[in-house]
Write an enzyme that holds these catalytic residues in place. Structure first.
Site, PDB file in Angstrom:
ATOM      1  N   HIS A  99       0.832  -1.197   0.000  1.00  0.00           N
ATOM      2  CA  HIS A  99       0.000   0.000   0.000  1.00  0.00           C
ATOM      3  C   HIS A  99       0.867   1.247   0.000  1.00  0.00           C
ATOM      4  CE1 HIS A  99       0.659  -0.804   4.286  1.00  0.00           C
ATOM      5  NE2 HIS A  99       0.472   0.487   4.501  1.00  0.00           N
ATOM      6  N   ASP A 142       6.097   4.123   4.910  1.00  0.00           N
ATOM      7  CA  ASP A 142       6.919   3.067   5.506  1.00  0.00           C
ATOM      8  C   ASP A 142       6.787   1.757   4.730  1.00  0.00           C
ATOM      9  OD1 ASP A 142       4.324   2.880   6.423  1.00  0.00           O
ATOM     10  OD2 ASP A 142       4.885   1.842   8.252  1.00  0.00           O
ATOM     11  N   HIS A 143       6.012   1.803   3.648  1.00  0.00           N
ATOM     12  CA  HIS A 143       5.935   0.618   2.802  1.00  0.00           C
ATOM     13  C   HIS A 143       6.401   0.899   1.382  1.00  0.00           C
ATOM     14  CE1 HIS A 143       3.740  -2.142   5.545  1.00  0.00           C
ATOM     15  NE2 HIS A 143       3.526  -0.990   6.154  1.00  0.00           N
ATOM     16  N   GLU A 162       1.719  -8.639   9.556  1.00  0.00           N
ATOM     17  CA  GLU A 162       2.120  -7.551  10.437  1.00  0.00           C
ATOM     18  C   GLU A 162       1.620  -7.861  11.844  1.00  0.00           C
ATOM     19  OE1 GLU A 162       0.122  -4.407  11.433  1.00  0.00           O
ATOM     20  OE2 GLU A 162      -1.706  -4.627  10.265  1.00  0.00           O
TER      21      GLU A 162
END
Lengths: 598, 976
Positions: free
Chosen positions: A68, A72-73, A203
Site C-alpha cells: 500500500h 513506511d511501505h 504484520e
C-alpha cells in the site's frame, strides 16, 4: 528438501521501512520497500547492499510488490529502483499506483526543500520509478513469469491496500502488508480465502491489543473533541494525509452536521483535494455504505471541512485541525504542535501508532519537556490523548486471519519484539503451527514439503475405482498399482501395460517356482486330486481348476505333482506363480509344506 | 337452488339453446382427449433428429395437459424415451415426466414402475439425476403410499454410490424428503454397496455418511436432506453433532451455511445433553457448546454465513447466562468452558491487563508472563460474537445481530442490561435501517432497563436526526424508557424541546412522549417543577404564552407527573391552574384528570369525568349489557314504545362510546346495529305497503333511501369492526338480506316488466343460499328470523313465480323477529385520523396545471387489519372528480401493536383553475365482499343503486375511514 527463505531488511521486530526478501522456488521477491520515520540518516532506507554489494538489483530480484501507499511501505522505492538500480516489474494495486507518487513527491519536498538534504531522489526519479509499476486488480492472478504468480486480496487499512499471495508451483507465501479486520467508516474488512500458504507473513503492530468495539472508540473520540471545542480549546489531530484522515473526516463531518457545531475544521492543504479526488475515483475500494450511497451524496465531499492556511493556527477561538504527518516528526503538524503546546486548554489526539523516536512517541509516553531540533526546550502543557484509530488488525484480528487462511507456518513482522513474542506464543499454542519472528537481516528458512502432482491416466483410475469399495471414503488413502513415468519434466502414472506400450518395451514375465516335498503314499494323480480337494476346502472364494493334463490351477498358479524316482512315497509338488500373485503363491507353498490332511 | 331456478327460467325462455349448450362441450372433450397424446406421438415420430424432437418437447411443455390424458402422454413419452439415444432429449423427457406427475388430479403411482425401470438402463449421469428428480416429485405426490416410498428409497440408496455429484445430490434429496426414521433400510442390504459396512442402516446414518463426501455440493445436499428430515418431524440423532461441527470449518460457504443450521437444529433438540470439551476432560451442555460454535461463525469469511449465524443466535434462549454475556466482551479471551475455575482464572487475566483496549497509550506493555495455558484466543467462541456482529462491514449482518440481541435480551434481563451500551452505540450506525432497527429493539427491551445519563445523552443526540422515522421511533422509545436521575428528565425535556423547534411537525409525537415520561417518573419531575414552570418563591413571573407548543410540552410533562404525585400542585402558580383547565379540555388525551385542592369547579367536573372515566369500566360494561338486555326484551318492534326505547338506547350507547374509550367499539357497534333495526322497522311501517301501487312513488323514495342506508351500515358493521365472531357476522348478513328483500319488493312494486325482477330474485335467492352455506353452524341462533323463515320456504320459493316470490318476501319480512345481538369480548372500530395536512392553511398549494404536485399525507390508523391492501386515499376535486390512490406498502409503518402510521405522498394534478379551491382528502377502507364468499352479492348491490342518483362521495366497495381534510390548491395555467 525445498525450502522458502524469508529475510526482513526492515520491519523485522520493528515498525517502519518494511522490506522483506522472500526466496521461494528459486525466485526472489521483495515485499514492500519502505522508509523509517524515526531516522534521518542512512538507516531510514533498507540496506540493499544485503542483496548485492555493487551493481544493480535487477538480476537478483524477480519482482517487487508494494502492499500500500504508506511511506513506511513504499518510501524507499525510487531510491531502490533509480539510485540503487532495479528495472524489473513493480506490482501494486491501481489506487496505490495513483496515490503513491503524490506521497513520494511530498516526502521528497520535505526532505530536500525543507531540510536541504542532497543526494536524494528527484521528481524525475519518482516518475521513472512509477513507469516500472504494473498495476493489478483485486483477486486478479498475475503471472510474473512462467512459474511465479501473484494475487491480491483486499486488506482494508487504507485505500488500495492489498495482501499478496505469491505462488511458485505448489509453494506459496502470503504477505499481508498492513491490514484491518474490522471495517471502519470508509473501508471494509480484510478478506482472504482458505489458500493454505506455506508461510503467512503478517504484520503485528497490535500484537497485544484487543480493541474495544469500534463504536466505543468513535464515541470517545467525538466526546473528547466536542468537550475541548466547547471550552474554547483547539484540537490538533496529526494524521497521514491519506487513510485515517478520511475516516476521521467523515466521522467529524457527520458529527458536526448532527450536533450543529460551528467551530471550524481544517485540513492541511496540498494533499486533500488530490486525495479526495482519488477516494471518489476508487469508490469500489471503499465500504458498503459509501459504495451504495455515493450516487446521492459522495461522502468525500465535505461541507464543514475547509482547507487550512498556516496563518489560521494563530486565530483565536476553538478549531479542529487535521495536519500531516501523523507521528509529529516533521512538517505542519509539528509546527502547529509547537504553537499550541503551551496552552492546557488545547488538545492533541494521536489517532494511531507512533514509531519510537518521533515526537508523537515521546509525548505519548508522558514526556513534558521536549527538545526540538536541538535548540530550545518546549513545555508540553496541552492534553495528549491517544485513540487507537490506526487501521491495523488487533490480536484477535490476526488470529482471525490465520483462521481464514490456514497457513502452515507463521512469520511476524512489523511490530515490537516483545509484543511479537507474546503473540508468537499464542499462535503456536492455538494453532500448533510454528511461528517465526526474524530480526532485520536474519534469515528464516522454512522447509516445505510440497506435494508432487502426478497425472494419472483416466483408465487406470477408473479401473481402480471399479476394484475399490463403495464411495464415500474419498479421504481414506488407498494403494494402487501403476507405473510412474518421468519424462520431459512431467510425471505420469499409467497402467503397466500402457507404460510398456509407450516405452516400446516387451513384457517380462517373472515367475517363481518352488518345490515342496511331501510324503504321500498315493499315486501321483490321487495326490493331485487330494491337493485339489484340500485347496478347494481352504480357498473357497478362488477359482480352482483341475485340468486333465495333470495340473491344478489356482488363479494363475500352476501345481504339478511328480514322484521322485527313488522313493515313490516322496512326492515333489511343483508350484509356479507369477510375480503378481506373489502373495497367494507364498501362501500356497506354506500351506502345502504343512502337508495334506489325511 | 339457484340452479333449479335457472333451469326453470331457461325452460320458460330458451329451451333450444340449452340443449346446444350441453352438447358442444362434450364434443370438444371427446376431440381433445386423443389429440393431445396423439399429436405428441406424431410430432415425436416426425422428428428426424434430436434437435427437432427437443423443440417439439419444449413447445409441448408450454401447454397444460388435462389430468385424464396425462397417463397417455406419459406412455408415449416413455416409449419415445426408450428409443431415444440423445441425452438431451431423454433429459427433457425425464423432466417432462416430473412436470406431468404434478398435474392436479393425476395419481402418479401408475408410472412409478416405468420411471424406476428407466433408471436401471440409463447410462448418462445427467439424465439419471433428472430421473431421480422426477421420482422425487412422484414421491412427494404420494406421501401415503408406503410401498412406493420404500421402493423409491431403495432406488435412491442404490444410486448413492454414483460417481456423478448430481445423482448423489438427488438421491440425498430424495432420502431427505421421503426417508423415514422408524424403519431401518433393511431391504437395501443386498442391493446397496453401503450395506457392506453394516447390515442395517437407517436413513440418518446413511445421509450422515455423505457429510464427508468429496464434493461440496453433495455435502451441502446431505446436510439439507438431514434438515429436511427434521422439518418433516423426525428426530435427528445426536450422534451427528460432531460431524456437523466439523463441517463448520468446511472450505465452502454453502456447506458452512447449511452446517450452521444443522448445529442449531441439534442444539434445539438436545439442549441439555452433555458433550465433552476436546483437549480437556470437562463437559458442558450441548446448547452452550453449539452456541459457542455458532458465535464463532459470526466472524466467518463469508457474509452469508455470518448473517445466518447472527440470526440463529437470537433463537438460542436456553444458553447459560455466562456464555451469553461473553458475547459482549471481546477481551475475555480465555475459554470459559472449563466452568467455574477457568471462569475465575479468566477474570484475573482480564484484570491483570494482558490485552490492552487500545484506548490508552502504552497500556499494552508486556507484563510478566501469565500462565497462558488457560488463555485460548480462538476456541473461546462466544467471546465478542456480538461485538463482531455489530461492527460487521455488511449492514445485513449488523441488522441480524441487532435482532438477535433483542430476542436474547427479552428473555434475559441481565443480558438486556449488558447489551444496552452496544445498542445505544448502534444509534450512530452509518446506515439508517440499522439505526432504526436498534431503536426499535431498545424499545422492545426497555422494560428491563434503566438508562444512565450518558446513555440517555447518546440516545437523545439522535433526536436531531433528519429522518422522521428515526425521530418518531425515538419518541416511541422514550415513552417506554426508565431513566435514573432528575438530570436525565431535564436533559430529555431539553432535547425534546430542541427537537420541537427544529421540526415543528413532531409536535404531537413530542407531547405524547412527554406525557409518558411524566407519568413514569413523578418523583424525578417533582424537584424540578419550579424550574420547569419558571416560578419564583417571591416574585411573580410573567405568564407564559398558552399557544407556545414548547410550553404546552412542559405542562404535559408536569401534569402527567402530578397525577400520581399529590404534593406537586402546591407548587403551581395561578395561571398554571387556568392553563390546566384549558388543556384538560383541549388536549384531553394528553392531560390527565388531577385532584386539585380547593378548586371546586374543576374538581367537580373532574369527578363527573372520573365517574365514567377511570374507575368505572365495569359499571360501563354493565350499563352496556343492561341496555342490550332491555332491548332484547322487545319481541316485536311494532309495539308502541318499542321504537322510542330503541332510539333512547342508541343515544345512550353513542354517549357511552364517547365517554368510555375502551368500550367505544362495542357501543358503536351496538348502536349501529340497533339503528339498522330501527330503520328497517320504520320502513316497514310506512303506509305504502297498504297503498295501491301507483300511488306510492313518493313514499317509495323514502323507503328505498332507508334500505340503501341499512345496506351501507351493514357493510360498515361487517368490515369496520375487528374482533367479530361468526355469529355477529351472520346477524349482520341477516339484516343485509332483509334490506335487500326490501329493495327487491320496492323494485317489484315500482317497475313494470318481469325480466328485471326475475334477475334480482335469482340473485337474492343465491344470497340466501350462500348465507346458509356460510353460517350453517350459526343457524340455531336464528329462530324465527327472516333468514330462517326464508330457508324453510326455500323449496317452495324456487318453484314459484317472481311476483309470488315478492309477496312471500313481503310477508316474511313483516313477520320476522328482531334478532338480538350478542356482544363478543372485544370489538374495535377501525379508525383513521389525518394528522397532516391539517386543513388550516390559508396558503394555497400552487402548481402548474397539468403537472403534478406532491401532497404529504400523514395519518394514524387504528385497528385495521391488513392496512397495506385495504386503506386507500381518496382525493375529491371541486368539480366532482375523485381519484383513489393506493399507497405503497412501504408507506405503512407500525409504531406499536394495533396502530399503523401511514406516511405517504399523493400526487395531485388538475387542469387550470382561476382561483384557489379546496380539495378534499380522506382515507377509505376498501373491502371486497368476495373475501367473505359473497362475490355474487356485490353486483346485486351495485345494481340496486343503479336507478338512484349516486351521491358524489360514495365509491363502490369502500367505507369512509376518516373525516375529510380540505386542502387549498391552485393549479395555474402554464406560461408559454
Amino acid at each position: 528438501m525445498p525450502d522458502i527463505k524469508v529475510t526482513p531488511l526492515g520491519a523485522g521486530q520493528d515498525v517502519g521501512r518494511s522490506c522483506i526478501l522472500v526466496s521461494i522456488g528459486g525466485k526472489n521477491i521483495m515485499l514492500d520497500c519502505g522508509m523509517h520515520m524515526g531516522f534521518n540518516d542512512d538507516r531510514r532506507f533498507p540496506d540493499f547492499s544485503y542483496i548485492t554489494q555493487n551493481g544493480r538489483l535487477t538480476e537478483f530480484l524477480d519482482c517487487v510488490i508494494i502492499s500500500h501507499f504508506h511511506l513506511d511501505h513504499c518510501g524507499a522505492l525510487p531510491y531502490m529502483s533509480e539510485m540503487v538500480g532495479y528495472d524489473g516489474p513493480i506490482y501494486m494495486t491501481h489506487p496505490t499506483k495513483a496515490i503513491c507518487p503524490i506521497l513520494l513527491e511530498d516526502f521528497r519536498k520535505i526532505t530536500v526543500d525543507k531540510k536541504g538534504e542532497t543526494n536524494f531522489f528527484t521528481s524525475q526519479m519518482i516518475k521513472d520509478c512509477m513507469k516500472k509499476v504494473v498495476p493489478l486488480n483485486l483477486h486478479q492472478t498475475v503471472q510474473v513469469d512462467e512459474e511465479l504468480e501473484i494475487k491480491a486480496y483486499y486488506a482494508g487499512h487504507v485505500l488500495g491496500a492489498a495482501m499478496f499471495q505469491i505462488k511458485v508451483g505448489l509453494e506459496s507465501v502470503v504477505y499481508t502488508g498492513d491490514y484491518n479486520m474490522t471495517p471502519d467508516r470508509h473501508l471494509g474488512a480484510a478478506w482472504i480465502d482458505k489458500c493454505r500458504p506455506d508461510i503467512l507473513i503478517s504484520e503485528s503492530t497490535y500484537a497485544t491489543t484487543i480493541r474495544d468495539s469500534k463504536r466505543c472508540r468513535e464515541r470517545d473520540f467525538l466526546k473528547k473533541v466536542h468537550e475541548t471545542v466547547e471550552r474554547g480549546g483547539k484540537v490538533l489531530i496529526p494524521v497521514f494525509a491519506l487513510g485515517r484522515a478520511q475516516e476521521l473526516c467523515i466521522l467529524l463531518e457527520t458529527f458536526w452536521e448532527r450536533m450543529n457545531l460551528k467551530a471550524p475544521i481544517y485540513f492541511s492543504t496540498g494533499l486533500t483535494e488530490k486525495a479526495n479526488h482519488y477516494y471518489k475515483l476508487f469508490i469500489t475500494w471503499t465500504n458498503q455504505k459509501i459504495r451504495k450511497t455515493f450516487v446521492q451524496r459522495n461522502m468525500f465531499e465535505f461541507k464543514h471541512i475547509k482547507a487550512f492556511d498556516r496563518t489560521y493556527a494563530d486565530n483565536p477561538g476553538p478549531m479542529v485541525v487535521f495536519a500531516t504527518p501523523g507521528m509529529l516528526h516533521a512538517g505542519q503538524s509539528l509546527q502547529i504542535f509547537k504553537k499550541w503546546a503551551g496552552n492546557e486548554k488545547n488538545m492533541v489526539i494521536m489517532p494511531g501508532y507512533c514509531v519510537q523516536g518521533t515526537v508523537g512517541h515521546k509525548i505519548l509516553n508522558g514526556q513534558k519537556k521536549l527538545e526540538i531540533e536541538g535548540r530550545a526546550t518546549l513545555d508540553v502543557k496541552l492534553q495528549v490523548e491517544y485513540m487507537s484509530f490506526s487501521a491495523h488488525a488487533d490480536a484477535k484480528g490476526i488470529m482471525q486471519l490465520i483462521r481464514m487462511a490456514e497457513p502452515r507456518n507463521m512469520l511476524l513482522v512489523h511490530g515490537e519484539a516483545k509484543k511479537m513474542e507474546f503473540l508468537k506464543d499464542k499462535i503456536e499454542q492455538e494453532f500448533s503451527i510454528s511461528c517465526y519472528m526474524p530480526a532485520n537481516g536474519e534469515t528464516t528458512t522454512i522447509v516445505t514439503n510440497p506435494s508432487v502432482p502426478v497425472d494419472i491416466s483416466l483408465n487406470l483410475l477408473k479401473r481402480e475405482m471399479a476394484l475399490g469399495g463403495p464411495l464415500p471414503d474419498a479421504k481414506r488413502p488407498r494403494t494402487m498399482h501403476g507405473t510412474l513415468i518421468m519424462k520431459d519434466n512431467s510425471l505420469r502414472l499409467v497402467s503397466p501395460e500402457q507404460a510398456l506400450k509407450e516405452l516400446g518395451l516387451s513384457e517380462h514375465q517373472l515367475r517363481f517356482t518352488c518345490r515342496v516335498q511331501l510324503h504321500d503314499p498315493h499315486s501321483d494323480t490321487d495326490t493331485l486330486g487330494r491337493i485339489y480337494t484340500h485347496l478347494k476346502s481352504v480357498l473357497k472364494s478362488y477359482s480352482i481348476q483341475h485340468v486333465p493334463d495333470g495340473t491344478v490351477i489356482v488363479e494363475s498358479i500352476v501345481i504339478k505333482v511328480t514322484s521322485s524316482a527313488e522313493e515313490p512315497n516322496l512326492k515333489v509338488i511343483l508350484l509356479s506363480w507369477s510375480y503378481q500373485d506373489e502373495e497367494l503363491g507364498s501362501f500356497l507353498s506354506t500351506l502345502l509344506k504343512k502337508g495334506l490332511p489325511s | 337452488m339457484a340452479a333449479h331456478l335457472k333451469k326453470r327460467v331457461y325452460e320458460e325462455f330458451s329451451k333450444v339453446s340449452q340443449v346446444s349448450l350441453e352438447e358442444v362441450p362434450t364434443k370438444k372433450l371427446r376431440l381433445t382427449k386423443p389429440s393431445k397424446s396423439a399429436a405428441l406421438h406424431i410430432d415425436l415420430c416426425k422428428a428426424s433428429n434430436p434437435t427437432d424432437a427437443l423443440q417439439y418437447l419444449l413447445s409441448f411443455a408450454r401447454k397444460p395437459v388435462e389430468a385424464e390424458s396425462v397417463e397417455g402422454v406419459v406412455r408415449i413419452l416413455l416409449e419415445h424415451y426408450y428409443k431415444e439415444s440423445d441425452n438431451s432429449v431423454r433429459l427433457k423427457i425425464a423432466s417432462l415426466l416430473g412436470l406431468l406427475s404434478k398435474t392436479q388430479g393425476f395419481a402418479p403411482d401408475c408410472i412409478v414402475d416405468d420411471a424406476i425401470n428407466t433408471l436401471n438402463n440409463e447410462k448418462s449421469h445427467q439424465v439419471l439425476a433428472q430421473l431421480l428428480d422426477t421420482l422425487l416429485i412422484i414421491g412427494t405426490q404420494l406421501p401415503d403410499k408406503i410401498a412406493v416410498i420404500q421402493r423409491l428409497i431403495d432406488v435412491a440408496c442404490k444410486h448413492l454410490s454414483s460417481t456423478y455429484f448430481g445423482v448423489r445430490n438427488k438421491c440425498l434429496q430424495l432420502l431427505g424428503c421421503l426417508g423415514t426414521v422408524d424403519k431401518p433400510l433393511s431391504k437395501e442390504t443386498d442391493a446397496g454397496p453401503g450395506a457392506q459396512t453394516s447390515p442395517i442402516r437407517d436413513v440418518q446414518s446413511l445421509i450422515s455418511d455423505y457429510f464427508q463426501d468429496q464434493d461440496p455440493r453433495v455435502r451441502t445436499a446431505a446436510i439439507k436432506a438431514m434438515l429436511q428430515l427434521h422439518e418433516r418431524g423426525m428426530k435427528i440423532q445426536q450422534t451427528i453433532y460432531n460431524q456437523a461441527c466439523k463441517l463448520l470449518s468446511d472450505d465452502y460457504e454453502q456447506v458452512r451455511s447449511a452446517a450452521v443450521q444443522m448445529v442449531w437444529v441439534l442444539s434445539q433438540l438436545y439442549p441439555e445433553s452433555i458433550v465433552p470439551i476436546p483437549s480437556s476432560n470437562e463437559e458442558i451442555r450441548l446448547v452452550d457448546d453449539s452456541f459457542g460454535k455458532i458465535c464463532h461463525m459470526v466472524s466467518d469469511g463469508s457474509w452469508v454465513v455470518r448473517v445466518q449465524a447472527a440470526k440463529l443466535l437470537g433463537s438460542m434462549h436456553q444458553v447459560s447466562p455466562h456464555f451469553l454475556e461473553q458475547t459482549l466482551d471481546k477481551k475475555l479471551m480465555s475459554d470459559l468452558r472449563r466452568k467455574r475455575t477457568a471462569h475465575e482464572r479468566a477474570k484475573e487475566l482480564y484484570a491483570s491487563g494482558e490485552f490492552s483496549s487500545g484506548r490508552r497509550w502504552a497500556d499494552d506493555a508486556p507484563k510478566e508472563k501469565v500462565d497462558t495455558t488457560g488463555v485460548n484466543l480462538i476456541d473461546s467462541g462466544a467471546c465478542g460474537a456480538f461485538v463482531h456482529g455489530l461492527e460487521d462491514e455488511m449492514y445485513e449482518v449488523r441488522i441480524a445481530a441487532v435482532e438477535a440481541l433483542c430476542s436474547l435480551a427479552q428473555s434475559s434481563p441481565s443480558f438486556a442490561e449488558k447489551c444496552l451500551d452496544f445498542l445505544v452505540d448502534m444509534f450512530n450506525d452509518e446506515i439508517e435501517e440499522v439505526r432504526l432497527q436498534s431503536i426499535h429493539v431498545l424499545r422492545q427491551i426497555s422494560t428491563h432497563i434503566t438508562l444512565r445519563e450518558d446513555q440517555l445523552d447518546t440516545v437523545l443526540a439522535v433526536l436531531e436526526d433528519s429522518s422522521r422515522d428515526i425521530r418518531e421511533a425515538l419518541h416511541e422509545l422514550l415513552c417506554y424508557t426508565n431513566v435514573s436521575t432528575k438530570e436525565c428528565i431535564q436533559l430529555a425535556l431539553l432535547e425534546l424541546l430542541k427537537n420541537l423547534t427544529k421540526y415543528p411537525t413532531d409536535r404531537n409525537s413530542v407531547w405524547k412522549c412527554l406525557k409518558f415520561l411524566g407519568a413514569r417518573h413523578p418523583t424525578l419531575v417533582l424537584p424540578i417543577v419550579p424550574e420547569l414552570l419558571s416560578t419564583h418563591p417571591y416574585f411573580d413571573t410573567p405568564e407564559p404564552d398558552m399557544d407556545d407548543p414548547a410550553y404546552i410540552a412542559v405542562l404535559v410533562l408536569v401534569f402527567n407527573a402530578a397525577k400520581s404525585c399529590p404534593t406537586m400542585p402546591a407548587l403551581f402558580s395561578d395561571h398554571t391552574f387556568r392553563h390546566y383547565a384549558y388543556l384538560r379540555d383541549s388536549l384531553s388525551h394528553l392531560v390527565p384528570h388531577l385532584r386539585l385542592p380547593g378548586r371546586k369547579q374543576t374538581a367537580s367536573s373532574g369527578l363527573e369525568a372520573s365517574g365514567v372515566g377511570s374507575g368505572s369500566l365495569d359499571s360501563a360494561q354493565n350499563f352496556l349489557q343492561d341496555s342490550l338486555i332491555r332491548v332484547s326484551a322487545l319481541q316485536n318492534l311494532e309495539t308502541p314504545g318499542a321504537q322510542d326505547l330503541l332510539e333512547f338506547t342508541i343515544r345512550d350507547l353513542q354517549r357511552l362510546g364517547e365517554l368510555q374509550t375502551e368500550l367505544a367499539g362495542s357501543a358503536d357497534f351496538c348502536a349501529t346495529y340497533l339503528r339498522c333495526q330501527l330503520l328497517l322497522t320504520k320502513a316497514l311501517q310506512e303506509k305504502l305497503w297498504t297503498m295501491a301501487v301507483p300511488l306510492c312513488l313518493k313514499q317509495n323514495a323514502k323507503v328505498s333511501t332507508a334500505a340503501r342506508q341499512i345496506l351501507d351500515e351493514t357493510y360498515k358493521l361487517e368490515f369496520l369492526y375487528s374482533g367479530l365472531e361468526t355469529q355477529q357476522i351472520a346477524t349482520i348478513h341477516n339484516v343485509r338480506l332483509q334490506a335487500k328483500a326490501l329493495q327487491l319488493i320496492l323494485t317489484a312494486r315500482s317497475k313494470r316488466g318481469v325480466d328485471r325482477v326475475i334477475g334480482i330474485c335469482e340473485k337474492f335467492l343465491q344470497d340466501v343460499e350462500s348465507f346458509q352455506r356460510l353460517f350453517m353452524t350459526e343457524l340455531p341462533h336464528f329462530q324465527d328470523s327472516f333468514v330462517e323463515k326464508l330457508l324453510e320456504l326455500m323449496p317452495r320459493l324456487t318453484s314459484c313465480k317472481p311476483l309470488d316470490l315478492v309477496k312471500i318476501f313481503q310477508t316474511t319480512l313483516r313477520q320476522s323477529r328482531f334478532i338480538h345481538l350478542k356482544l363478543p369480548e372485544q370489538i374495535h372500530r377501525a379508525s383513521a385520523t389525518i394528522i397532516e395536512p391539517t386543513g388550516e392553511s390559508d396558503n394555497p398549494l400552487r402548481f402548474t396545471s397539468g403537472l403534478v404536485v406532491a401532497l404529504d399525507i400523514d395519518a394514524t390508523l387504528e385497528h385495521i387489519q391488513d392496512p397495506q391492501t385495504t386503506v386507500k386515499v381518496q382525493v375529491l376535486y371541486p368539480d366532482g372528480q375523485s381519484h383513489i390512490i393506493h399507497p405503497k406498502p412501504g408507506d405503512f409503518r407500525t409504531p406499536g401493536p394495533g396502530r399503523v402510521r401511514l406516511i405517504t405522498q399523493v400526487y395531485l394534478s388538475h387542469s387550470a383553475w382561476t382561483e384557489p379551491c379546496q380539495i378534499e382528502v380522506r382515507l377509505l377502507l376498501a373491502y371486497s365482499t368476495s373475501s367473505c364468499k359473497l362475490s355474487v352479492s356485490k353486483p346485486a348491490w351495485n345494481e340496486s343503486m343503479d336507478g338512484l342518483p349516486t351521491s358524489e362521495s360514495s365509491i363502490e366497495g369502500t367505507i369512509h375511514l376518516s373525516k375529510p381534510v380540505k386542502v387549498f390548491i391552485m393549479p395555474k395555467p402554464a406560461r408559454r
